[in-house]
Design a protein around this motif. Structure first.
Motif, short mmCIF file in Angstrom:
data_model
loop_
_atom_site.label_atom_id
_atom_site.label_comp_id
_atom_site.label_asym_id
_atom_site.label_seq_id
_atom_site.Cartn_x
_atom_site.Cartn_y
_atom_site.Cartn_z
N THR A 35 126.19 -47.15 -0.96
CA THR A 35 126.28 -48.59 -0.70
C THR A 35 126.80 -48.82 0.73
O THR A 35 126.27 -49.67 1.46
CB THR A 35 127.21 -49.26 -1.73
N LEU A 36 127.79 -48.04 1.11
CA LEU A 36 128.32 -48.16 2.48
C LEU A 36 127.23 -47.84 3.50
O LEU A 36 127.04 -48.56 4.48
CB LEU A 36 129.53 -47.22 2.65
N ALA A 37 126.48 -46.76 3.22
CA ALA A 37 125.40 -46.37 4.14
C ALA A 37 124.38 -47.51 4.26
O ALA A 37 123.95 -47.85 5.37
CB ALA A 37 124.72 -45.09 3.66
N ARG A 38 124.01 -48.12 3.14
CA ARG A 38 123.00 -49.19 3.18
C ARG A 38 123.52 -50.45 3.87
O ARG A 38 122.74 -51.21 4.42
CB ARG A 38 122.50 -49.52 1.77
N CYS A 39 124.84 -50.65 3.82
CA CYS A 39 125.39 -51.78 4.57
C CYS A 39 125.38 -51.47 6.07
O CYS A 39 125.05 -52.33 6.89
CB CYS A 39 126.82 -52.09 4.12
N VAL A 40 125.73 -50.23 6.42
CA VAL A 40 125.80 -49.87 7.84
C VAL A 40 124.41 -49.88 8.48
O VAL A 40 124.25 -50.34 9.60
CB VAL A 40 126.48 -48.49 8.04
N ASN A 41 123.38 -49.42 7.75
CA ASN A 41 122.07 -49.45 8.41
C ASN A 41 121.30 -50.74 8.09
O ASN A 41 120.11 -50.84 8.36
CB ASN A 41 121.25 -48.19 8.15
N LEU A 42 122.03 -51.70 7.55
CA LEU A 42 121.52 -53.07 7.40
C LEU A 42 120.38 -53.19 6.40
O LEU A 42 119.57 -54.11 6.47
CB LEU A 42 121.09 -53.65 8.75
N LEU A 43 120.32 -52.26 5.45
CA LEU A 43 119.37 -52.42 4.37
C LEU A 43 119.95 -53.37 3.32
O LEU A 43 119.25 -53.91 2.49
CB LEU A 43 119.04 -51.07 3.72
N GLU A 44 121.28 -53.52 3.37
CA GLU A 44 121.97 -54.46 2.47
C GLU A 44 122.95 -55.28 3.24
O GLU A 44 123.51 -54.81 4.23
CB GLU A 44 122.75 -53.68 1.42
#
Ligand code: ADP
Ligand code: ADP
Length: 228
Positions: free
Chosen positions: A42-51
């Protein structure tokens, strides 16, 4: 520099990330390590702006990504290259075509794409596999191609999301050595997300331990290893 501050992500009533604060200086390698379910992807997806975060901010070189939309968001996304678990290459494209894809999607001129694909394949030591399909490559080789693709749009940050999961120890070491070399040569800031403490030991300047959506400890590798 990446600066994450007060990052919170909820799905309905479930809080998956709870007030994450993390700073990575330019040209550093930071790692987020934690067990399954901690909130790493979830953190990764927030950082790469997928979420989008529920609240809090993520800034890269001073611009708050969470506040952007439309064209600005698309431009900001290019600042962050991602290397995914198991590389996630398109299997009907060759290694070179996979690396070329982000540039073609941007509409870069073909001569520039050609030159850059060559540079990137050279940099990750995969020139000799340019025309191979993913199924003809080893896991470590696929991951090298994934790294080259992650660098295609000249990002200032490279996010490695479980990039060495499933690789044998030798391939893992080789990939970590490559990431360190890329940091040294290109000055790219690297954020490594992993469940493997050994990966962190081999590479990170700074480590944050994530558990149940919170950073429970952070510091130098020596600090964290001494305490754990
Ligand atoms: P990790 O990558 O560390 O294993 P994740 O970020 O995948 O952790 O998940 C953290 C927690 O968030 C897990 O309990 C997971 O079930 C929950 N979660 C992840 N995505 C969603 C979602 N879309 N909806 C609801 N819960 C989710
Ligand atoms: P396409 O038919 O899609 O052009 P190619 O595999 O010929 O497929 O090329 C994909 C991209 O990678 C192109 O930009 C091409 O110039 C580049 N490319 C292909 N092979 C190599 C190679 N051996 N070295 C450097 N660049 C290559």
């Amino acid at each position: 520099m990446i600066e994450i501050s007060g990052l919170t992500k909820r799905y309905g009533a479930t809080t998956v990330l709870d007030g994450i604060d993390l700073r990575v200086e330019d040209g550093r390698i930071a790692a987020v390590v934690g067990p399954s379910g901690a909130g790493k992807s979830t953190l990764a997806r927030c950082v790469n702006l997928l979420e989008r975060p529920t609240s809090g901010s993520i800034s890269v070189s001073g611009a708050d990504l969470a506040a952007l939309s439309g064209r600005d968001l698309r431009r900001a996304r290019q600042q962050i290259g991602t290397v995914f678990q198991a590389a996630n290459l398109l299997r009907r494209l060759t290694a070179a075509q996979n690396v070329a894809l982000p540039m073609r999607n941007q509409g870069l001129p073909e001569n520039e794409v050609r030159r850059r694909v060559g540079d990137l394949l050279e940099r990750v030591g995969m020139m000799h596999r340019a025309n191979h399909y993913p199924s003809q490559l080893s896991g470590g080789q696929r991951q090298r191609i994934g790294i080259a693709r992650g660098l295609a749009l000249k990002p200032s940050v490279l996010l490695s999301d479980e990039a060495t999961s499933g690789l044998d120890p030798n391939s893992t070491r080789a990939i970590l050595a490559l990431l360190t070399e890329l940091r040294d040569d290109l000055g790219v800031t690297i954020l490594v997300i992993t469940h493997e403490m050994d990966v962190v030991r081999g590479i990170a300047d700074h480590v944050a331990q994530l558990d149940h959506g919170r950073i429970v400890e952070q510091g130098s590798v020596a600090d964290i290893v001494r305490r754990s």
